[in-house]
Design a protein around this motif. Structure first.
Motif, PDB file in Angstrom:
ATOM      1  N   GLU A  81     -10.946 -39.719  -8.231  1.00  0.00           N
ATOM      2  CA  GLU A  81     -11.986 -39.011  -8.961  1.00  0.00           C
ATOM      3  C   GLU A  81     -11.575 -38.894 -10.420  1.00  0.00           C
ATOM      4  O   GLU A  81     -10.529 -38.352 -10.755  1.00  0.00           O
ATOM      5  N   PHE A  82     -12.392 -39.432 -11.322  1.00  0.00           N
ATOM      6  CA  PHE A  82     -12.151 -39.343 -12.751  1.00  0.00           C
ATOM      7  C   PHE A  82     -13.359 -38.668 -13.391  1.00  0.00           C
ATOM      8  O   PHE A  82     -14.438 -39.253 -13.466  1.00  0.00           O
ATOM      9  N   SER A  83     -13.174 -37.441 -13.831  1.00  0.00           N
ATOM     10  CA  SER A  83     -14.250 -36.692 -14.465  1.00  0.00           C
ATOM     11  C   SER A  83     -13.756 -36.224 -15.828  1.00  0.00           C
ATOM     12  O   SER A  83     -12.971 -35.282 -15.931  1.00  0.00           O
ATOM     13  N   PHE A  84     -14.188 -36.923 -16.881  1.00  0.00           N
ATOM     14  CA  PHE A  84     -13.711 -36.623 -18.222  1.00  0.00           C
ATOM     15  C   PHE A  84     -14.661 -35.713 -19.001  1.00  0.00           C
ATOM     16  O   PHE A  84     -14.257 -35.038 -19.932  1.00  0.00           O
ATOM     17  N   VAL A  85     -15.936 -35.741 -18.642  1.00  0.00           N
ATOM     18  CA  VAL A  85     -16.924 -34.938 -19.359  1.00  0.00           C
ATOM     19  C   VAL A  85     -17.787 -34.221 -18.334  1.00  0.00           C
ATOM     20  O   VAL A  85     -18.294 -34.843 -17.409  1.00  0.00           O
ATOM     21  N   ASN A  86     -17.922 -32.903 -18.501  1.00  0.00           N
ATOM     22  CA  ASN A  86     -18.774 -32.110 -17.624  1.00  0.00           C
ATOM     23  C   ASN A  86     -20.135 -31.936 -18.299  1.00  0.00           C
ATOM     24  O   ASN A  86     -20.241 -31.277 -19.329  1.00  0.00           O
TER      25      ASN A  86
END
Length: 943
Positions: free
Chosen positions: A97-102
């Motif tokens: 899981e790669f979440s850089f911007v919410n």
């Protein structure tokens, strides 16, 4: 009309030509400026990096030492990555899981940002980053005016804020950021991180764990370009001027353009990474299931592989060898050879000698090679073989003027300040072409960094002398001409560096005068004391040069009435031993480990026993004081150091058992205990089983042999650490202990109803009580007449000497300027501390006017709580000695004790320049007036 137009055009052309000639002349004059030949330019133009107190990568030829997290006995730890296990785990099983911007990110960059330049701001940044799951990072380097280069700015961006970290102001405390960068649960986004990762290791011992590199993602996606400028324009519609990367990032304050450029490099990284991840996932979905290539995981693996890189210095067999080979090859292939074989050999020798000289001078002055002497200049010098200093100067200048104006070197001064100042070195090099290279290099080092060197010593260059590690046959030491051994020169260099760093930077004695309200002179003091009285309207200024004040109240006492003429004498800012006036340090004749426990009326504001000594006299006096401390320890039967601690439950078991148990053998040293606990906490599961078992036994030995838990390890880690030392450890490591408010031991004694109350980091105190030695030892120690047993009562026997966790080394706390907490604590569980004194026979005091001897302490002295005590320092020794003297002899005993220490000082140093009125028999007693901060009534009201 036509003639007038022609005249106007001709005049304009002539004016333009004249202006061009003038500007060219000015430019040549600037490039060809000469410097004073007898003084190095660094004396008048100090470099910003010279303010750094600690440099991990100096300019010596010794290899770079990486951070050690493993046990200090691991010989290969300096050559291995300290976080290799964590990075390898990410390579083997990367996160999916790669979440850089919410949510949606506003691409418009606002004007606000946070400039971080203080330690408190840096800690606040760490707190903010520790709550993030991802943040972007970029760095700006300066390499033109530094040999190895250094990080001048670090840009960190979260989705909400941009931070610009002034690494020049915070260089010595940047280690605070290490835990955040090494946290595998927080992803760090870089672009082209290959160099950034190495630079952070080189300058701050900061290692990146869990990295996503947008450049590696471009490789996996086969982008036409992978530059950051391309990504900014493609995904964000932002253009940036990469020429600003060449700006001097040392300047403060930064220009608006530089700040904007620095922010852009980090601000958009998270958004760019998010876009690239989306494309990588799309590629994964479109790939055939039978032959699936995991784009996201591959980008992650390639990124984290960068983290495994280790910074290393480029160490050559001889200085400048690789540069010489490169220059010789490029010049020879470009020129098509020469007509003579002898000319070729001469050219090659000159190039190598010039490159070697350039390498050494660049290291000494902490300049880049291209700043000291350009490659074209070396080729020109070797080609023309100049015979005079003027020819050398002109040859360098002309060679650099011929360089393409677009070249970066064209913006550097030519000849450089290094060449201007040390032109005679080059001249001697051309005159002595056949000289021994060893002699040439030795002469350069001794001339510029020796005891009378022309160039200033710094943390960057002093190790050139003490760690000269070149692989030359002669090792740069010539015994035939009687030259000094290089190690001796290195020791002198280290001494001079010590003088520069630690000697007083301004005069200690200001010789300001304080008069009583009747006009009688009370004392001489510094300006701060005068300002204290003036701010409180307790005095008026009566003279300005030198400053003098008159008190507006009646003082408690007068020096002449107390037979203290010392305080009404002017004092010189020189060493009292030898008269040295160029440098000096304060020296406390009565060691602080005793003096801090004196009654207030015998110690406060007494300058009589603080004198000025040069480095050499200070070393002599300190050595004599350490020897005399051992004599006092033997005379009083009070050990100087605490060597072993054991859990109090072990003592309880021993007292209930009929069998004789040797507590001395069961104990363990605080240092050994904490080192074992640290290693087990950090690397226990990854250790070899034999080593893990060995360390576990050490900790179990402290806890009486019972099984230990992780909480036991964390509490054992605090053994020997005072509140002040704990704060220093947190400052150095940037961490806090999980159980900083907990007791080192839990009280399970059913008969002890008071329990063991936890205390905070700030309110931890150190309380020692010594029962009668003969009663306490009991059967367990009956056969060890030369041993001393201490029973220490404290919730945290852990509060003792400071352990430098980042290096695995230990240094005792200096005990200076520590604020002890005066709050009381409940009675707590006993901790048994054992020590060994090899010789407890009483020894007489030094010969002199006073001879005071005390009987051996019976151990009945009661020691009150004090956070300054240190198990790895002097422990409770000073407090026990002072309490024993006060109990047996009162204030008179303390005065005689001080006289003994003054005799030791006089006997060791033989001072010839002591201020008038200084006396071995001086009485330190004083009374406190109405306005004194030490007045007992005033202190009670303040409390």
């Amino acid at each position: 009309m036509e003639n007038k137009e022609k005249i106007r055009i001709a005049f304009a052309i002539a004016s333009f030509a004249a202006l061009s000639i003038f500007l060219t002349a000015q430019y040549r004059r600037r490039r060809n400026r000469k410097c004073h030949p007898n003084s190095c330019y660094l004396h008048s133009e100090p470099k910003p990096q010279y303010a750094f107190k600690r440099v991990l990568a100096d300019n010596s030829y010794s290899p770079f030492k990486h951070l050690k997290l493993n046990d200090s006995n691991n010989e290969n730890s300096s050559n291995s990555h300290p976080y290799e296990v964590e990075i390898t785990a990410l390579l083997e099983k990367p996160g999916v899981e790669f979440s850089f911007v919410n949510g949606d990110m506003d691409l418009k960059m606002c004007d606000s940002y946070v400039w971080v330049e203080t330690e408190d701001q840096l800690r606040e940044l760490v707190d903010a980053l520790s709550k993030e799951r991802v943040f972007g990072v970029d760095t700006e380097q300066h390499s033109v005016r530094s040999f190895l280069g250094f990080t001048a700015l670090v840009q960190i961006s979260t989705q909400k804020e941009d931070y610009l970290v002034d690494t020049m102001a915070l260089h010595d405390v940047m280690v605070i950021l290490r835990p955040v960068f090494a946290d595998p649960n927080i992803c760090k986004v870089f672009h082209g991180a290959d160099n950034d990762v190495l630079w952070l290791q080189r300058d701050f011992h900061i290692y990146v764990v869990n990295l996503f590199d947008t450049a590696k993602a471009c490789e996996v996606l086969s982008k036409p370009q992978k530059s950051l400028a391309y990504l900014l324009e493609t995904y964000c519609g932002v253009t940036t001027n990469k020429m600003l990367q060449r700006e001097d990032w040392r300047q403060r304050p930064l220009s608006v353009e530089m700040v904007q450029y620095a922010r852009i490099d980090a601000h958009y990284l998270l958004y760019i990474a998010s876009c690239l991840i989306a494309e990588l996932k799309q590629q994964d979905n479109e790939t055939c299931l039978d032959d699936k290539f995991h784009f996201v995981l591959e980008a992650s693996r390639r990124s984290n592989t960068i983290c495994l890189q280790l910074y290393a210095k480029e160490i050559e067999d001889s200085p400048g060898e690789s540069a010489a080979s490169s220059i010789f090859y490029r010049h020879w292939t470009g020129q098509g050879g020469v007509s003579s074989k002898s000319r070729e050999t001469q050219f090659q020798d000159l190039v190598r000698q010039l490159c070697a000289w350039r390498d050494l001078m660049a290291r000494i002055h902490d300049e880049s090679l291209r700043f000291v002497l350009s490659d074209p200049a070396i080729v020109s010098l070797a080609d023309k073989d100049p015979r005079t200093q003027t020819e050398i100067y002109s040859c360098i200048s002309q060679a650099d003027l011929n360089v393409d104006s677009s070249s970066f070197n064209s913006f550097l001064p030519s000849p450089s300040p290094v060449v201007c100042i040390h032109l005679d070195d080059l001249y001697c090099l051309f005159q002595d072409k056949t000289g021994n290279p060893d002699d040439i290099f030795r002469r350069i080092l001794q001339k510029h960094l020796g005891s009378n060197g022309s160039c200033p010593l710094s943390v960057f260059n002093y190790a050139l002398l003490s760690k000269y590690n070149l692989k030359l046959a002669n090792r740069l030491v010539s015994k035939q001409n009687g030259a000094k051994n290089l190690k001796q020169v290195g020791r002198k260099a280290s001494r001079e560096l010590f003088v520069q760093k630690f000697s007083c930077k301004s005069p200690v004695y200001h010789n300001c005068r304080i008069y009583a309200n009747d006009g009688r002179l009370l004392c001489y003091c510094d300006r701060r004391k005068l300002e204290w009285y003036l701010r409180r309207d307790l005095a008026k200024l009566v003279d300005e040069n030198p400053p003098a004040i008159k008190l507006l109240f009646e003082p408690k006492g007068r020096p002449e009435d107390e037979d203290n003429d010392f305080y009404i004498q002017t004092k010189k800012n020189i060493c009292v031993g030898c008269g040295e006036g160029n440098h000096y340090l304060r020296y406390r004749i009565i060691p602080s480990c005793y003096r801090i426990h004196f009654p207030e009326h015998l110690k406060s504001h007494r300058s009589h026993d603080i004198v000025l000594l040069c480095v050499d006299c200070h070393e002599v006096a300190h050595a004599a004081a350490e020897r005399y401390k051992k004599q006092i320890a033997a005379e009083f039967g009070i050990p100087l150091f605490i060597r072993k601690v054991v859990d109090s439950r072990q003592v309880q078991v021993a007292s209930e058992s009929s069998a004789s148990v040797n507590l001395e053998e069961e104990g363990v040293s605080p240092l050994q205990l904490r080192t074992a606990a640290m290693a087990l906490l950090r690397h226990g599961p990854r250790m070899p089983s034999t080593r893990r078992e060995e360390l576990t036994q050490i900790v179990m030995q402290y806890y009486g042999g019972r099984e230990i838990s992780e909480e036991d390890l964390e509490r054992a880690l605090q053994v020997g650490m005072s509140p002040h030392e704990r704060r220093r450890a947190e400052k150095k490591r940037g961490l806090s202990f999980k159980h900083s408010t907990g007791s080192i031991l839990s009280n399970k004694d059913p008969e002890n109803k008071s329990g063991c109350m936890a205390t905070s980091v700030v309110t931890d105190t150190f309380k020692v009580s010594v029962d009668d030695l003969h009663d306490t030892k009991g059967e367990a120690c009956s056969k060890q007449e030369d041993r001393n047993l201490f029973v220490m009562t404290d919730t945290d026997v852990s509060m003792c000497s400071y352990l430098e966790f980042n290096t695995g080394e230990v240094s005792a706390a200096d005990g200076k300027d520590m604020n002890s907490d005066k709050s009381s604590v409940p009675e707590t569980k006993d901790i048994i501390v054992l020590d060994t004194i090899d010789n407890r026979k009483s020894q007489s005091s030094p010969n002199g006017t006073v001879d005071l001897s005390y009987p051996e302490s019976d151990g009945t002295a009661s020691v009150k709580h004090n956070s300054k005590l240190s198990l790895l320092g002097h422990g409770p020794h000073g407090k026990l000695v002072v309490d024993h003297i006060l109990k047996e002899y009162g204030d008179d005993g303390i005065r005689l004790f001080c006289q003994r220490w003054r005799q030791v000082f006089v006997k060791a140093v033989h001072p010839r320049y002591l201020p008038a009125g200084w006396d071995v028999m001086h009485s330190g007693r004083r009374d406190f007036g109405e306005f004194s901060v030490y007045n007992p009534a005033k202190k009670a009201s303040a409390a």
